[in-house]
Design an enzyme around this catalytic site. Structure first.
Site, PDB file in Angstrom:
ATOM      1  N   LYS B  97       0.874  -1.172   0.000  1.00 15.26           N
ATOM      2  CA  LYS B  97       0.000   0.000   0.000  1.00 15.26           C
ATOM      3  C   LYS B  97       0.911   1.223   0.000  1.00 15.26           C
ATOM      4  O   LYS B  97       1.698   1.408   0.934  1.00 15.26           O
ATOM      5  CB  LYS B  97      -0.892   0.007   1.244  1.00 15.26           C
ATOM      6  CG  LYS B  97      -1.581   1.364   1.488  1.00 15.26           C
ATOM      7  CD  LYS B  97      -2.450   1.353   2.728  1.00 15.26           C
ATOM      8  CE  LYS B  97      -2.853   2.758   3.144  1.00 15.26           C
ATOM      9  NZ  LYS B  97      -3.721   2.760   4.333  1.00 15.26           N
ATOM     10  N   GLY B 158      -8.494   8.098  10.409  1.00 14.01           N
ATOM     11  CA  GLY B 158      -8.835   8.166  11.834  1.00 14.01           C
ATOM     12  C   GLY B 158      -9.942   9.152  12.177  1.00 14.01           C
ATOM     13  O   GLY B 158     -10.268   9.337  13.345  1.00 14.01           O
ATOM     14  N   GLY B 185     -11.118   6.699   7.176  1.00 14.41           N
ATOM     15  CA  GLY B 185     -12.283   7.485   7.574  1.00 14.41           C
ATOM     16  C   GLY B 185     -13.544   6.685   7.844  1.00 14.41           C
ATOM     17  O   GLY B 185     -14.534   7.234   8.312  1.00 14.41           O
ATOM     18  N   ASN B 206      -9.063   0.431   9.854  1.00 11.75           N
ATOM     19  CA  ASN B 206      -8.100   0.272  10.943  1.00 11.75           C
ATOM     20  C   ASN B 206      -8.618   0.873  12.240  1.00 11.75           C
ATOM     21  O   ASN B 206      -9.087   0.169  13.125  1.00 11.75           O
ATOM     22  CB  ASN B 206      -6.750   0.897  10.546  1.00 11.75           C
ATOM     23  CG  ASN B 206      -5.657   0.596  11.553  1.00 11.75           C
ATOM     24  OD1 ASN B 206      -5.905   0.178  12.675  1.00 11.75           O
ATOM     25  ND2 ASN B 206      -4.429   0.795  11.176  1.00 11.75           N
ATOM     26  N   THR B 207      -8.596   2.211  12.323  1.00  7.69           N
ATOM     27  CA  THR B 207      -8.876   2.895  13.588  1.00  7.69           C
ATOM     28  C   THR B 207     -10.189   2.460  14.236  1.00  7.69           C
ATOM     29  O   THR B 207     -10.236   2.184  15.439  1.00  7.69           O
ATOM     30  CB  THR B 207      -8.900   4.423  13.358  1.00  7.69           C
ATOM     31  OG1 THR B 207      -7.649   4.793  12.773  1.00  7.69           O
ATOM     32  CG2 THR B 207      -9.102   5.179  14.657  1.00  7.69           C
TER      33      THR B 207
END
Lengths: 62, 258
Positions: B97, B158, B185, B206-207
């Site tokens: 990535k 995030g 996001g 992720n977050t």
């Protein structure tokens, strides 16, 4: 020389440095002065006092 | 179908997970075994002698899972290329990535540098997944360079704001033929479902998972949402209208009610 910004007094090749400092030999990569040194070259690559060494691995990331 | 082909592999789960900020790497193994999540993003960093000497995230990622090396920390294409090469040396994985941070407040990617890095890494034999601001022209240029997918951001990393540029994302999905992964996001399962309903091929989260009170079960919730959104997209979503359209018949009404 500096290893991950720590002053280390050392004379020898990369593999011996990793063993001396108790780094794992698997799942890491070694950069000398910003250049990636492949694992198969660790034993024949002799470090100099002025070398800047970075030992890197993987961490959690997005 | 949850199964699709991407980066030279058959992947069975359209939910990709980033592993940053996870409280415990052992959750990765649970996500793989229980939720059948197959793709995990990781970052490349110096070993901190106090914290992680002898303890690698790789010990927790099952061998059959796919590792996506993230070049985060790179500020230009040269740094991204170097990080990718280091990551491949460590993992043997050729999925990268490309994340090149252009500024620090919104962490928006530098699309121009990302194109340069993509071109080099495709030639180096990588499967390249560039993280970009949602821009159709950039996506087309990347497609021409031979990347495996594009990863437009939904909103800043995030931020948990979801897909804030639906028209731009939709244009990319409609106009390019390589997979589109919505990255960054996505804060709630409904955002992930929305991405899939729009026709995205996958999402990378992720977050929202890693910082939740219960990452494994939050990943489960996202897993449901991704499946639901994708299934609905494949069936075909109904047309939107400005006025009501009665669900019950408007004929044969009972006449003797009053």
């Amino acid at each position: 020389m500096l290893v991950n910004d720590m002053e280390v007094k050392y004379n020898g090749n990369i593999k011996e440095l990793l063993l001396k400092l108790e780094y794992p030999l698997e799942k890491i990569a070694v950069l000398v002065n910003g250049e990636l040194i492949k694992k198969e070259d660790w034993e024949k690559y002799y470090l100099k006092d002025e070398d800047y060494v970075e030992i890197v691995s993987l961490v959690g990331g997005g | 179908m949850m199964q699709f082909e991407i980066g030279g592999k058959i992947i069975n789960n359209r939910l990709f997970v980033g592993t940053g900020k996870l409280p415990d790497y052992s959750i990765i193994k649970n996500m793989y075994e229980e939720l059948k999540i197959e793709v995990f993003a990781v970052a490349v960093r110096r070993i901190n002698t106090d914290r992680n000497k002898g303890n690698s995230i790789l010990d927790f990622i099952p061998r059959d899972a796919t590792i996506m090396i993230n070049t985060s920390g790179a500020r230009n294409h040269k740094e991204a290329v170097k990080i990718a090469l280091i990551g491949r040396e460590i993992t043997g994985s050729n999925w990268v990535k490309i994340e090149i941070t252009g500024e620090m407040k919104y962490l928006f990617p530098d699309n121009e540098e990302t194109i340069k890095a993509s071109e080099i890494l495709v030639k180096e034999g990588f499967k390249v997944f560039p993280y970009i601001s949602p821009d159709l022209i950039i996506a087309k240029k990347l497609e021409e360079k031979g990347v495996s997918a594009v990863m437009p951001l939904g909103s800043p990393i995030g931020s948990n704001k979801g897909i804030d540029s639906e028209i731009l994302i939709k244009a990319i999905i409609n106009e390019i033929s390589i997979p589109v992964i919505i990255d960054a996001g996505i804060g709630k399962p409904s955002h992930a479902a929305k991405a899939m309903e729009l026709g995205a091929d996958a999402v990378l989260i992720n977050t929202a998972i890693a910082t939740s009170n219960d990452p494994l079960n939050m990943a489960r919730a996202f897993n449901y949402a991704v499946r639901a959104g994708r299934l609905a997209y494949e069936i075909g979503l109904p047309e939107e209208k400005d006025y009501a359209s009665a669900s019950s018949p408007l004929h044969d009404l009972i006449k003797s009610l009053d």
